[in-house]
Design a protein around this motif. Structure first.
Motif, PDB file in Angstrom:
ATOM      1  N   ARG A  32       0.821  -1.220   0.000  1.00  0.00           N
ATOM      2  CA  ARG A  32       0.000   0.000   0.000  1.00  0.00           C
ATOM      3  C   ARG A  32       0.851   1.265   0.000  1.00  0.00           C
ATOM      4  NH1 ARG A  32      -5.007  -1.681   4.006  1.00  0.00           N
ATOM      5  NH2 ARG A  32      -5.548  -3.551   2.861  1.00  0.00           N
ATOM      6  N   MET A  33       1.840   1.273  -0.875  1.00  0.00           N
ATOM      7  CA  MET A  33       2.748   2.419  -0.971  1.00  0.00           C
ATOM      8  C   MET A  33       2.720   3.000  -2.381  1.00  0.00           C
ATOM      9  SD  MET A  33       6.066   1.321   1.264  1.00  0.00           S
ATOM     10  CE  MET A  33       6.630   3.026   1.288  1.00  0.00           C
ATOM     11  N   HIS A  34       2.323   4.250  -2.509  1.00  0.00           N
ATOM     12  CA  HIS A  34       2.349   5.004  -3.768  1.00  0.00           C
ATOM     13  C   HIS A  34       1.592   4.281  -4.884  1.00  0.00           C
ATOM     14  CE1 HIS A  34       5.436   6.962  -1.445  1.00  0.00           C
ATOM     15  NE2 HIS A  34       6.246   5.929  -1.558  1.00  0.00           N
ATOM     16  N   VAL A  35       0.487   3.656  -4.541  1.00  0.00           N
ATOM     17  CA  VAL A  35      -0.244   2.849  -5.515  1.00  0.00           C
ATOM     18  C   VAL A  35      -0.801   3.712  -6.646  1.00  0.00           C
ATOM     19  CG1 VAL A  35      -2.161   1.234  -5.866  1.00  0.00           C
ATOM     20  CG2 VAL A  35      -0.786   1.099  -3.782  1.00  0.00           C
ATOM     21  N   LEU A  36      -1.445   4.821  -6.331  1.00  0.00           N
ATOM     22  CA  LEU A  36      -2.049   5.661  -7.374  1.00  0.00           C
ATOM     23  C   LEU A  36      -1.009   6.170  -8.378  1.00  0.00           C
ATOM     24  CD1 LEU A  36      -4.547   6.957  -8.620  1.00  0.00           C
ATOM     25  CD2 LEU A  36      -4.209   8.908  -7.071  1.00  0.00           C
ATOM     26  N   PRO A  37       0.112   6.778  -7.933  1.00  0.00           N
ATOM     27  CA  PRO A  37       1.093   7.227  -8.929  1.00  0.00           C
ATOM     28  C   PRO A  37       1.657   6.087  -9.773  1.00  0.00           C
ATOM     29  CG  PRO A  37       1.592   8.167  -6.780  1.00  0.00           C
ATOM     30  CD  PRO A  37       0.493   7.173  -6.577  1.00  0.00           C
ATOM     31  N   ALA A  43      -0.427   2.944 -16.675  1.00  0.00           N
ATOM     32  CA  ALA A  43      -1.566   3.047 -17.588  1.00  0.00           C
ATOM     33  C   ALA A  43      -1.367   4.158 -18.615  1.00  0.00           C
ATOM     34  CB  ALA A  43      -2.853   3.271 -16.798  1.00  0.00           C
ATOM     35  N   ILE A  44      -0.868   5.310 -18.196  1.00  0.00           N
ATOM     36  CA  ILE A  44      -0.652   6.424 -19.129  1.00  0.00           C
ATOM     37  C   ILE A  44       0.466   6.084 -20.120  1.00  0.00           C
ATOM     38  CG2 ILE A  44       0.133   8.827 -19.305  1.00  0.00           C
ATOM     39  CD1 ILE A  44      -1.468   9.323 -16.657  1.00  0.00           C
ATOM     40  N   SER A  45       1.515   5.426 -19.638  1.00  0.00           N
ATOM     41  CA  SER A  45       2.592   5.003 -20.537  1.00  0.00           C
ATOM     42  C   SER A  45       2.063   4.033 -21.580  1.00  0.00           C
ATOM     43  CB  SER A  45       3.723   4.342 -19.737  1.00  0.00           C
ATOM     44  OG  SER A  45       4.342   5.258 -18.874  1.00  0.00           O
ATOM     45  N   ASP A  46       1.270   3.069 -21.152  1.00  0.00           N
ATOM     46  CA  ASP A  46       0.666   2.124 -22.087  1.00  0.00           C
ATOM     47  C   ASP A  46      -0.202   2.845 -23.110  1.00  0.00           C
ATOM     48  OD1 ASP A  46       1.770  -0.256 -21.298  1.00  0.00           O
ATOM     49  OD2 ASP A  46      -0.148  -1.219 -20.847  1.00  0.00           O
ATOM     50  N   VAL A 110       8.147   5.963  -8.756  1.00  0.00           N
ATOM     51  CA  VAL A 110       7.830   6.455 -10.096  1.00  0.00           C
ATOM     52  C   VAL A 110       8.979   6.174 -11.063  1.00  0.00           C
ATOM     53  CG1 VAL A 110       7.399   8.539 -11.465  1.00  0.00           C
ATOM     54  CG2 VAL A 110       6.147   8.161  -9.341  1.00  0.00           C
ATOM     55  N   LEU A 111      10.217   6.433 -10.632  1.00  0.00           N
ATOM     56  CA  LEU A 111      11.368   6.189 -11.506  1.00  0.00           C
ATOM     57  C   LEU A 111      11.526   4.705 -11.831  1.00  0.00           C
ATOM     58  CD1 LEU A 111      14.026   8.691 -10.092  1.00  0.00           C
ATOM     59  CD2 LEU A 111      12.759   8.843 -12.248  1.00  0.00           C
ATOM     60  N   THR A 112      11.308   3.856 -10.843  1.00  0.00           N
ATOM     61  CA  THR A 112      11.381   2.411 -11.073  1.00  0.00           C
ATOM     62  C   THR A 112      10.310   1.980 -12.055  1.00  0.00           C
ATOM     63  OG1 THR A 112      12.272   2.050  -8.853  1.00  0.00           O
ATOM     64  CG2 THR A 112      11.318   0.142  -9.964  1.00  0.00           C
ATOM     65  N   CYS A 113       9.114   2.508 -11.869  1.00  0.00           N
ATOM     66  CA  CYS A 113       7.997   2.170 -12.743  1.00  0.00           C
ATOM     67  C   CYS A 113       8.258   2.638 -14.177  1.00  0.00           C
ATOM     68  CB  CYS A 113       6.727   2.804 -12.190  1.00  0.00           C
ATOM     69  SG  CYS A 113       5.256   2.118 -12.893  1.00  0.00           S
ATOM     70  N   LEU A 114       8.781   3.840 -14.337  1.00  0.00           N
ATOM     71  CA  LEU A 114       9.117   4.356 -15.666  1.00  0.00           C
ATOM     72  C   LEU A 114      10.181   3.483 -16.340  1.00  0.00           C
ATOM     73  CD1 LEU A 114       9.139   8.207 -14.995  1.00  0.00           C
ATOM     74  CD2 LEU A 114       7.602   6.984 -16.550  1.00  0.00           C
ATOM     75  N   ALA A 115      11.196   3.089 -15.575  1.00  0.00           N
ATOM     76  CA  ALA A 115      12.254   2.249 -16.129  1.00  0.00           C
ATOM     77  C   ALA A 115      11.712   0.882 -16.542  1.00  0.00           C
ATOM     78  CB  ALA A 115      13.385   2.090 -15.116  1.00  0.00           C
ATOM     79  N   PHE A 157      -5.156  -0.580 -12.412  1.00  0.00           N
ATOM     80  CA  PHE A 157      -5.866  -0.165 -11.203  1.00  0.00           C
ATOM     81  C   PHE A 157      -6.341  -1.389 -10.412  1.00  0.00           C
ATOM     82  CE2 PHE A 157      -5.632   4.040 -12.845  1.00  0.00           C
ATOM     83  CZ  PHE A 157      -5.814   4.884 -11.761  1.00  0.00           C
ATOM     84  N   SER A 158      -6.818  -2.401 -11.110  1.00  0.00           N
ATOM     85  CA  SER A 158      -7.250  -3.623 -10.432  1.00  0.00           C
ATOM     86  C   SER A 158      -6.074  -4.315  -9.758  1.00  0.00           C
ATOM     87  CB  SER A 158      -7.899  -4.593 -11.421  1.00  0.00           C
ATOM     88  OG  SER A 158      -9.038  -4.017 -11.995  1.00  0.00           O
TER      89      SER A 158
END
Length: 197
Positions: A32-37, A43-46, A110-115, A157-158
């Motif tokens: 439950r950490m930074h789930v929304l960002p 999703a936006i990248s996709d 966010v950086l990890t997710c972008l990478a 989101f799910s």
């Protein structure tokens, strides 16, 4: 509507398999950490990659004769291989989700997710090449793209917010086998449709 449903189904099945990006989203959701960002970045990248694939491939397919047919064959071959790989994983079994550690800070998450999204060559094959190639079969390419984009938002989101509920299920290897079986059969069905269209 048919194009939108096809886009949703293909987009959803392509991102359903658990890879590094999805495992990261699951980990963040479990903690439950930074789930929304994190889910928004995914999703936006996709959506951006899907838009590039559908619009760019459509224009390119009209400019280069035979390209659509070639990409359809390539897409079917890739889906056949990917389906076989996931069906083998289902047969082999032994997978289980280890929550592990997620990113602690918002910036790191966010950086990890972008990478994990933009540095993954498979994301380009899935969204730009494959979805772009399949979208060329539909007159309503925009509807196809919106269907695929909707699938990304629904999935991420799910996954992010449903992670707590899924954790006990995916701690069992049998759940992974069922998931892999579903993904593999879906990929083969889409490959067959590409070849016989």
């Amino acid at each position: 509507m048919e194009a939108a449903i096809a886009g949703f189904a293909l987009g959803f099945s392509l991102i359903l398999a658990i890879g590094a990006q999805n495992a990261f989203v699951l980990r963040q959701g479990l903690r439950r950490m930074h789930v929304l960002p994190v889910v928004l970045v995914c999703a936006i990248s996709d959506a951006a990659l899907i838009a590039a694939g559908v619009t760019g491939f459509g224009a390119l397919a009209e400019a280069v004769p035979g390209l659509e047919w070639g990409m359809r064959i390539f897409g079917a071959a890739f889906l056949g291989w990917y389906g076989a790989k996931t069906l083998y994983a289902a047969w082999k079994g032994g997978e289980a989700l280890a929550a592990g550690e997620g990113a602690q800070s918002l910036r790191a998450a966010v950086l990890t997710c972008l990478a994990l999204t933009w540095l993954n060559p498979h994301v380009y094959l899935d969204t730009v090449v494959l979805l772009g190639a399949v979208s060329a079969q539909y007159d309503a390419r925009l509807a196809f793209a919106l269907g695929a984009m909707t699938a990304s938002f629904v999935f991420f989101f799910s996954l992010g917010y449903g992670a707590r509920a899924l954790a006990p299920i995916f701690a069992r290897p049998r759940a992974w086998r069922v998931l892999d079986l579903f993904v593999g059969l879906t990929m083969w069905a889409i490959a067959a449709k590409l070849l016989w269209r």
